[in-house]
Design an enzyme around this catalytic site. Structure first.
Site, PDB file in Angstrom:
ATOM      1  N   LYS A  72       0.801  -1.232   0.000  1.00 24.95           N
ATOM      2  CA  LYS A  72       0.000   0.000   0.000  1.00 24.95           C
ATOM      3  C   LYS A  72       0.833   1.281   0.000  1.00 24.95           C
ATOM      4  CE  LYS A  72      -4.236  -1.701   2.144  1.00 24.95           C
ATOM      5  NZ  LYS A  72      -5.237  -1.476   3.182  1.00 24.95           N
ATOM      6  N   ASP A 108     -10.179   2.876   1.733  1.00 27.76           N
ATOM      7  CA  ASP A 108     -10.393   2.345   3.095  1.00 27.76           C
ATOM      8  C   ASP A 108     -10.993   3.446   3.956  1.00 27.76           C
ATOM      9  OD1 ASP A 108      -9.347  -0.199   2.634  1.00 27.76           O
ATOM     10  OD2 ASP A 108      -7.287   0.483   2.987  1.00 27.76           O
ATOM     11  N   LEU A 228     -12.173  -1.763  13.898  1.00 29.34           N
ATOM     12  CA  LEU A 228     -11.804  -1.938  12.487  1.00 29.34           C
ATOM     13  C   LEU A 228     -11.642  -3.406  12.115  1.00 29.34           C
ATOM     14  CD1 LEU A 228     -11.552   1.128  12.632  1.00 29.34           C
ATOM     15  CD2 LEU A 228      -9.654   0.966  11.053  1.00 29.34           C
ATOM     16  N   TYR A 230     -13.455  -7.077  11.587  1.00 26.01           N
ATOM     17  CA  TYR A 230     -14.810  -7.568  11.312  1.00 26.01           C
ATOM     18  C   TYR A 230     -14.966  -9.057  11.605  1.00 26.01           C
ATOM     19  CZ  TYR A 230     -12.580  -8.765   6.888  1.00 26.01           C
ATOM     20  OH  TYR A 230     -11.719  -9.253   5.946  1.00 26.01           O
TER      21      TYR A 230
END
Ligand code: ATR
Length: 465
Positions: A72, A108, A228, A230
Site C-alpha cells: 500500500k 479504506d 476496524l 470484522y
C-alpha cells in the site's frame, strides 16, 4: 460471473498473500448484479515485482486495481497521480486508470466514512479516541480531520509512533487537535461521551478474547465504539462498549464500502443501494458462515416432507418458520392477520428471522410460502443458511394440495388456475432468493434429499454423513 468475451474488462487485486481476499465477492457480485462486463481477479505480487506489475497491468489495459498488504505504501512510487487524502494517509489501496498510468486513492478511509454515516454517526466537534498508531489508525486520523472532529486522542503502546502521526497531521491545520498519548495513560482523558475507533490488530480471530484496553471504567465514558476488525463479528472491545451502555460496530461495512467506492471509481457509475445490500449479505455469508439448510417454495413443493427427512438423515434439527411464529405469537397466522394486520405480521416475521439467524445452527428450515417474497426476508434467509428452492410443476402442486382444506389461498372456484397465477408471480422471486433450485416433481425422498445433500456437502465438506 458474467460471460467472458472480447469486451470483458479486467479489474483485480495486487497483494501478497491474496488467497483469502473477499474482494472478488464484492466486485464480481456487483458486476453480476449490474450486468457489467468486468471480471475481478487476485494477483499475488512479490515486492521486487511491484513496479513491473503496475506497469504490466497498464499495458494489459487493466481497468483498475486494488492494492493490499504489503504494497500500500510502495505502490505510490509507480503512480501517475495520487489523490490528496491518500497522499496524507501515506497509503493507496485503489488504482484508477488514466491516460498514461494510474491514479491512487485510499478507499479504506472513504469506506469507513460511508459506514459511519450510514450508522448515523457524525464526528463533527466530537472527542475521538483512536487505539493504535499503525497504517489503519493513520487513515482514521485523517478521516477525523476531514469530518471536523474537535479533538483526537491517539493512543498507542509505542508512544513515538503516535507522536509522529500527530505531528504530521497537526501540520495540516484542519481545525482538529490531535493529542498523542501512551496507551497506559488513558486515564488522563477527562472527556466523556467518547467515540472510539479500535485500530490495532488485537482481538482478531482466533484471539477473540484479547483486547487492547480492558479497564471497564474507561468504557463507561464511551458512547460509540467502532472496531476496524470484522472477524469475529462481536469483538471483546465491542462487548466492553455495549456492556457499559454504548453502541458498538464492527468494520464489515467498511470492507463493503471500500470495495463499492473503488468499483464506482473504476466504472464511473453509482452502485444502487439494492445491490450494495445484496453484496453485504454475501460478505456476511462468507465471513460468518452458517451451517443451516433453508427450504423455500410454494405450498405443496415438499418443504415439510423433504425437510424432516433431510434433518433426520443429516442428524440436524427441523424448524418450521410458520409454526415457530405461531408459537411466538400464541395464535395461528390467520388470526394474526385478522387481529393485528399484515404490517404487524411482516414485522414479526422479520424479527423472528433475525433472532433465528443469530441463534440457530445445525437446522433444516421449512419456510412459509410467502416468506421469501419480501426482499428483506430473502436476504435474512440467505444469512441463515444455504437456500434451496423446491420446484414442482403446477399440476403436481395441485395434485398434492387439492384435498387439503387448510389452504386459505386456494379456497376459490378454480384452485389450479390460482396456483398458475400465483406461481407466475412468485417463481422469479423464489429463484432470486435461492442459491440452488431442486426439482421435486419426483416424490422419491432419497432422490430429492440426495440432490440437496450433494450440493450441501460441497459447501460444508465434512458435514455430510
Ligand atoms: P495496520 O497497518 O493494520 O494498522 P500495523 O501498522 O502493524 O497495522 O499497526 C498495528 C497496531 O496495533 C499498532 O498500533 C501496534 O502498536 P505498536 O505501534 O506499539 O506496535 C498495535 N499493537 C499490536 N500489538 C499490540 C499489543 N499487543 N498491545 C498493544 N498494541 C498492539
Amino acid at each position: 460471473m458474467v460471460d467472458i468475451n472480447g469486451k470483458t474488462r479486467l479489474i483485480g487485486l495486487i497483494g501478497n498473500p491474496v488467497e483469502h481476499t473477499l474482494s472478488p465477492v464484492i466486485h464480481n457480485g456487483i458486476s453480476k448484479g449490474l450486468g457489467v462486463n468486468s471480471v475481478y481477479v487476485p494477483f499475488k505480487v512479490e515486492s521486487e515485482g511491484l513496479a513491473d506489475a503496475v506497469k504490466g497491468a497498464y499495458e494489459l489495459n487493466v481497468l483498475g486495481m486494488n492494492v493490499t498488504v504489503p504494497h500500500k505504501n510502495r505502490v505510490m512510487e509507480s503512480l501517475l497521480e495520487i489523490d490528496e487524502a491518500a497522499k496524507q494517509i501515506g497509503a493507496v489501496n485503489t488504482l484508477v486508470r488514466m491516460d498514461g498510468g494510474y491514479k491512487g486513492y485510499n478507499t479504506d478511509m472513504l469506506g469507513l466514512s460511508r459506514q459511519i454515516k450510514e450508522d448515523g454517526i457524525s464526528l463533527e466537534g466530537e472527542t475521538v479516541v483512536i487505539l493504535g498508531a499503525g497504517g489503519a489508525a493513520k487513515a482514521v486520523v485523517y478521516m477525523c480531520l476531514t469530518e471536523g472532529a474537535g479533538k483526537v486522542y491517539l493512543l498507542n503502546r509505542t508512544f513515538e509512533k503516535a507522536e509522529v502521526i500527530a505531528k504530521d497531521m497537526n501540520t495540516l491545520q484542519m481545525g482538529t487537535v490531535i493529542v498523542p498519548m501512551a496507551l497506559e495513560d488513558y486515564r488522563q482523558i477527562n472527556e466523556e461521551r467518547l467515540i472510539v475507533f479500535q485500530a490495532t490488530s488485537i482481538g482478531l480471530a482466533p484471539h477473540v478474547e484479547d483486547v487492547v484496553l480492558s479497564d471497564k471504567e474507561f468504557y463507561k465514558k464511551v458512547k460509540i465504539g467502532v472496531d476496524l476488525i470484522y472477524n469475529p463479528a462481536n469483538t471483546r472491545f465491542m462487548q466492553l462498549v455495549t456492556e457499559a451502555g454504548g453502541k458498538a460496530y464492527n468494520a464489515l461495512k467498511m470492507l463493503l464500502y471500500q470495495g463499492v467506492i473503488a468499483y464506482e471509481l473504476w466504472h464511473d457509475i453509482h452502485v444502487p443501494q439494492d445491490i450494495v445490500n445484496d453484496i453485504y449479505v454475501e460478505l456476511k455469508r462468507n465471513v460468518y458462515p452458517k451451517d443451516n439448510i433453508v427450504l423455500i417454495g410454494f405450498m405443496g413443493s415438499g418443504k415439510t416432507t423433504f425437510g424432516k427427512a433431510l434433518a433426520e438423515k443429516q442428524n440436524m434439527n427441523f424448524l418450521d418458520t410458520d409454526a415457530f411464529i405461531e408459537e411466538q405469537a400464541g395464535k395461528p397466522i390467520a388470526k394474526i392477520f385478522e387481529e393485528d394486520g399484515e404490517d404487524y405480521f411482516r414485522k414479526l416475521e422479520t424479527e423472528v428471522l433475525t433472532r433465528l439467524r443469530d441463534t440457530v445452527t445445525n437446522t433444516v428450515f421449512s419456510t412459509g410460502g410467502g416468506m421469501p417474497l419480501r426482499t428483506s426476508n430473502a436476504r435474512l434467509l440467505k444469512e441463515i443458511g444455504r437456500v434451496y428452492y423446491l420446484t414442482a410443476a403446477n399440476q403436481v402442486i395441485y395434485e398434492r394440495v387439492k384435498e387439503d382444506s387448510n389452504r386459505p389461498l386456494l379456497q376459490c372456484e378454480n384452485p389450479y388456475e390460482r396456483i398458475c397465477m400465483l406461481m407466475k408471480e412468485r417463481a422469479p422471486l423464489y429463484e432470486r432468493a435461492a442459491d440452488v433450485l431442486v426439482d421435486t416433481n419426483s416424490t422419491d425422498i432419497e432422490e430429492v434429499c440426495g440432490k440437496i445433500m450433494e450440493d450441501y456437502g460441497t459447501q460444508h465438506g465434512n458435514r455430510v454423513k
